[in-house]
Design an enzyme around this catalytic site. Structure first.
Site, PDB file in Angstrom:
ATOM      1  N   ASN A  42       0.836  -1.196   0.000  1.00 21.99           N
ATOM      2  CA  ASN A  42       0.000   0.000   0.000  1.00 21.99           C
ATOM      3  C   ASN A  42       0.873   1.249   0.000  1.00 21.99           C
ATOM      4  O   ASN A  42       1.974   1.274   0.570  1.00 21.99           O
ATOM      5  CB  ASN A  42      -1.011   0.002   1.156  1.00 21.99           C
ATOM      6  CG  ASN A  42      -0.402  -0.245   2.521  1.00 21.99           C
ATOM      7  OD1 ASN A  42       0.645  -0.866   2.646  1.00 21.99           O
ATOM      8  ND2 ASN A  42      -1.066   0.241   3.543  1.00 21.99           N
ATOM      9  N   GLU A  44       0.222   5.159   0.728  1.00 22.77           N
ATOM     10  CA  GLU A  44      -0.713   6.193   1.182  1.00 22.77           C
ATOM     11  C   GLU A  44      -0.245   7.569   0.720  1.00 22.77           C
ATOM     12  O   GLU A  44       0.853   7.733   0.182  1.00 22.77           O
ATOM     13  CB  GLU A  44      -0.857   6.104   2.701  1.00 22.77           C
ATOM     14  CG  GLU A  44      -1.466   4.759   3.117  1.00 22.77           C
ATOM     15  CD  GLU A  44      -1.716   4.624   4.596  1.00 22.77           C
ATOM     16  OE1 GLU A  44      -1.260   5.490   5.385  1.00 22.77           O
ATOM     17  OE2 GLU A  44      -2.379   3.638   4.974  1.00 22.77           O
ATOM     18  N   CYS A  53      -3.993   0.487  -2.564  1.00 20.18           N
ATOM     19  CA  CYS A  53      -3.860  -0.764  -1.806  1.00 20.18           C
ATOM     20  C   CYS A  53      -2.736  -1.632  -2.374  1.00 20.18           C
ATOM     21  O   CYS A  53      -2.361  -1.514  -3.551  1.00 20.18           O
ATOM     22  CB  CYS A  53      -5.160  -1.555  -1.857  1.00 20.18           C
ATOM     23  SG  CYS A  53      -6.477  -0.912  -0.790  1.00 20.18           S
ATOM     24  N   GLU A  55      -2.867  -4.784  -3.141  1.00 15.05           N
ATOM     25  CA  GLU A  55      -3.330  -5.635  -4.235  1.00 15.05           C
ATOM     26  C   GLU A  55      -3.329  -4.873  -5.551  1.00 15.05           C
ATOM     27  O   GLU A  55      -2.974  -5.421  -6.600  1.00 15.05           O
ATOM     28  CB  GLU A  55      -4.752  -6.148  -3.942  1.00 15.05           C
ATOM     29  CG  GLU A  55      -4.863  -7.004  -2.688  1.00 15.05           C
ATOM     30  CD  GLU A  55      -5.174  -6.199  -1.429  1.00 15.05           C
ATOM     31  OE1 GLU A  55      -4.717  -5.044  -1.321  1.00 15.05           O
ATOM     32  OE2 GLU A  55      -5.865  -6.741  -0.573  1.00 15.05           O
ATOM     33  N   CYS A  86      -9.891  -5.449   0.611  1.00 10.65           N
ATOM     34  CA  CYS A  86     -11.041  -4.556   0.737  1.00 10.65           C
ATOM     35  C   CYS A  86     -12.007  -4.819  -0.418  1.00 10.65           C
ATOM     36  O   CYS A  86     -11.679  -5.526  -1.386  1.00 10.65           O
ATOM     37  CB  CYS A  86     -10.583  -3.094   0.744  1.00 10.65           C
ATOM     38  SG  CYS A  86     -10.108  -2.466  -0.880  1.00 10.65           S
ATOM     39  N   CYS A  89     -10.701  -3.974  -3.866  1.00  7.05           N
ATOM     40  CA  CYS A  89      -9.668  -4.899  -4.359  1.00  7.05           C
ATOM     41  C   CYS A  89     -10.281  -6.241  -4.750  1.00  7.05           C
ATOM     42  O   CYS A  89      -9.785  -6.902  -5.669  1.00  7.05           O
ATOM     43  CB  CYS A  89      -8.569  -5.067  -3.316  1.00  7.05           C
ATOM     44  SG  CYS A  89      -7.499  -3.623  -3.242  1.00  7.05           S
TER      45      CYS A  89
END
Ligand code: THU
Length: 133
Positions: A42, A44, A53, A55, A86, A89
């Site tokens: 990830n 940010e 993310c 993935e 999530c 994803c």
């Protein structure tokens, strides 16, 4: 299988995550149709919604290298409960795999698989590329 190289790769790439805002680092490693492994973490951003993310990073790496089909994936986080993909994803994975894709969650604490699910289990009755036919 627990000696799958996806596991150490997900643990390794997680260490590179940029997660200063949530403090929650995630790693993902996937295998594509020709056996190559791609990974992501990830990333940010101070503008919070711009974060991505793990993935998504792994999928982008696969696509950029010509891979088109995900045949297995490991997701790794450090939490009391398994770090599952999530919702967004799950849908991203659906684009490049089918309901039988095995998704394994590994704990960064133990390095062990703590949960195994199919994509259909995490995203039932999904909408995918075939839905447009
Ligand atoms: N995160 C992922 O990288 N993958 C997931 O599927 C769950 C959430 C990241 C996004 C954010 O940087 C942090 O975990 C906390 O939500």
């Amino acid at each position: 299988m627990n000696d799958d190289p996806l596991i150490p790769e997900a643990l390794r790439v997680r260490e590179n995550a940029w997660a200063p805002y949530s403090g929650f680092q995630v790693g993902a490693a996937l295998r594509c149709e020709d056996g190559r492994i791609f990974s992501g973490c990830n990333v940010e951003n101070a503008a919070y919604p711009e974060g991505t993310c793990a993935e998504a990073g792994a999928i982008a790496a696969m696509i950029a290298s010509g891979g088109r089909r995900i045949t297995g994936i490991v997701v790794c986080g450090d939490s009391a409960t398994p770090c599952t993909p999530c919702g967004g994803c799950r849908q991203k994975l659906r684009e490049f795999s089918g309901p039988d894709l095995i998704i394994r969650m590994v704990s960064a604490r133990s390095g062990e698989v703590v949960l195994t699910r199919t994509l259909a289990g995490l995203l039932p009755d999904s909408f995918g590329p075939d839905s447009l036919e």
